[in-house]
Design a protein around this motif. Structure first.
Motif, PDB file in Angstrom:
ATOM      1  N   TRP A  57      33.935  44.843  45.837  1.00  0.00           N
ATOM      2  CA  TRP A  57      32.613  44.421  45.785  1.00  0.00           C
ATOM      3  C   TRP A  57      31.768  45.172  44.734  1.00  0.00           C
ATOM      4  O   TRP A  57      31.606  46.272  44.586  1.00  0.00           O
ATOM      5  N   VAL A  59      28.836  46.137  42.786  1.00  0.00           N
ATOM      6  CA  VAL A  59      27.215  45.944  43.052  1.00  0.00           C
ATOM      7  C   VAL A  59      26.540  46.900  41.891  1.00  0.00           C
ATOM      8  O   VAL A  59      27.397  47.541  41.473  1.00  0.00           O
ATOM      9  N   THR A  63      20.005  45.989  42.258  1.00  0.00           N
ATOM     10  CA  THR A  63      19.898  44.620  42.907  1.00  0.00           C
ATOM     11  C   THR A  63      20.198  45.319  44.576  1.00  0.00           C
ATOM     12  O   THR A  63      20.698  46.017  44.710  1.00  0.00           O
ATOM     13  N   TYR A  65      20.973  44.108  48.428  1.00  0.00           N
ATOM     14  CA  TYR A  65      21.675  43.013  49.023  1.00  0.00           C
ATOM     15  C   TYR A  65      21.482  42.987  50.497  1.00  0.00           C
ATOM     16  O   TYR A  65      21.073  43.937  51.110  1.00  0.00           O
ATOM     17  N   TYR A  69      25.402  40.691  53.745  1.00  0.00           N
ATOM     18  CA  TYR A  69      26.137  40.130  52.586  1.00  0.00           C
ATOM     19  C   TYR A  69      27.381  40.067  52.539  1.00  0.00           C
ATOM     20  O   TYR A  69      28.335  39.170  52.242  1.00  0.00           O
ATOM     21  N   GLY A 117      27.240  41.612  42.665  1.00  0.00           N
ATOM     22  CA  GLY A 117      27.304  41.207  43.991  1.00  0.00           C
ATOM     23  C   GLY A 117      28.566  40.388  44.079  1.00  0.00           C
ATOM     24  O   GLY A 117      28.655  40.024  45.451  1.00  0.00           O
ATOM     25  N   LEU A 161      24.852  33.973  50.332  1.00  0.00           N
ATOM     26  CA  LEU A 161      24.782  35.389  49.901  1.00  0.00           C
ATOM     27  C   LEU A 161      23.421  35.752  49.239  1.00  0.00           C
ATOM     28  O   LEU A 161      23.166  35.193  48.145  1.00  0.00           O
ATOM     29  N   THR A 163      20.422  38.279  47.565  1.00  0.00           N
ATOM     30  CA  THR A 163      20.144  39.354  47.084  1.00  0.00           C
ATOM     31  C   THR A 163      18.856  39.301  46.475  1.00  0.00           C
ATOM     32  O   THR A 163      18.171  38.252  46.480  1.00  0.00           O
TER      33      THR A 163
END
Length: 181
Positions: A57, A59, A63, A65, A69, A117, A161, A163
């Motif tokens: 994942w 990330v 950001t 999440y 998510y 993401g 999803l 964000t």
């Protein structure tokens, strides 16, 4: 997540020491210099592949999440075993131009996900490589999903999803990333 790998892109402060003190279970890879997002993502993916993980994942620090998510992403991937990469935000690329993405369906298989993401199957990265390391800003998000799609890898974007990109590299918007020089 079952394991967390943090890439410290040569921060000049005591970020690594603080992280080690507060969360010693987190694996930290300290880069020798700030190699930008491309270098950091590539280093993290290589380490995850070495450790034998199935998924990564990706990330970023600018950001946030939603709490659901990752579960939602895993549910989508479980229902679509041929999907190699899934993201929350994305773009379309046609005739040499990028187009912003407005999703009106839950999962759009014609869109290219941004890496921020994205959940990536690591067998895809092991076979098709990692993002280009010397793309410093933005181009990593664009080149990698296009390269995967061109190699026949199924990539998609889902509006399920959510964000909240903070755009910390910009003052009030990210238009600076798209200026022509």
């Amino acid at each position: 997540p079952g394991h967390i790998i943090v890439i410290d892109n040569a921060s000049p402060d005591d970020t690594v020491a603080q992280l080690n003190a507060k969360r010693p279970e987190i694996e930290v890879i300290r880069m020798p210099a700030n190699l930008g997002p491309g270098g950091a993502i590539a280093a993290g993916l290589r380490r995850a592949i070495e450790r034998g993980f199935d998924l990564a994942w990706l990330v970023e620090d600018d950001t946030t999440y939603s709490q659901t998510y990752l579960k939602q992403a895993l549910d989508i991937l479980k229902g679509r075993p041929t999907l190699g990469m899934l993201g929350a935000r994305g773009f379309r690329f046609s005739r040499g131009a990028l187009y912003p993405l407005r999703l009106d369906i839950d999962v759009d298989d014609t869109a290219n996900p941004l890496l921020d993401g994205a959940v990536l199957r690591l067998d895809v990265a092991a076979t098709h490589g990692t993002p280009v390391e010397d793309f410093f800003t933005m181009m990593t998000d664009i080149e990698y999903p296009i390269r995967l799609r061109d190699a026949g890898i199924h990539v998609a974007v889902s509006r399920l999803l959510t964000t909240a990109p903070l755009a910390l590299g910009a003052t009030d918007n990210t238009q600076w990333k798209f200026r022509a020089y």
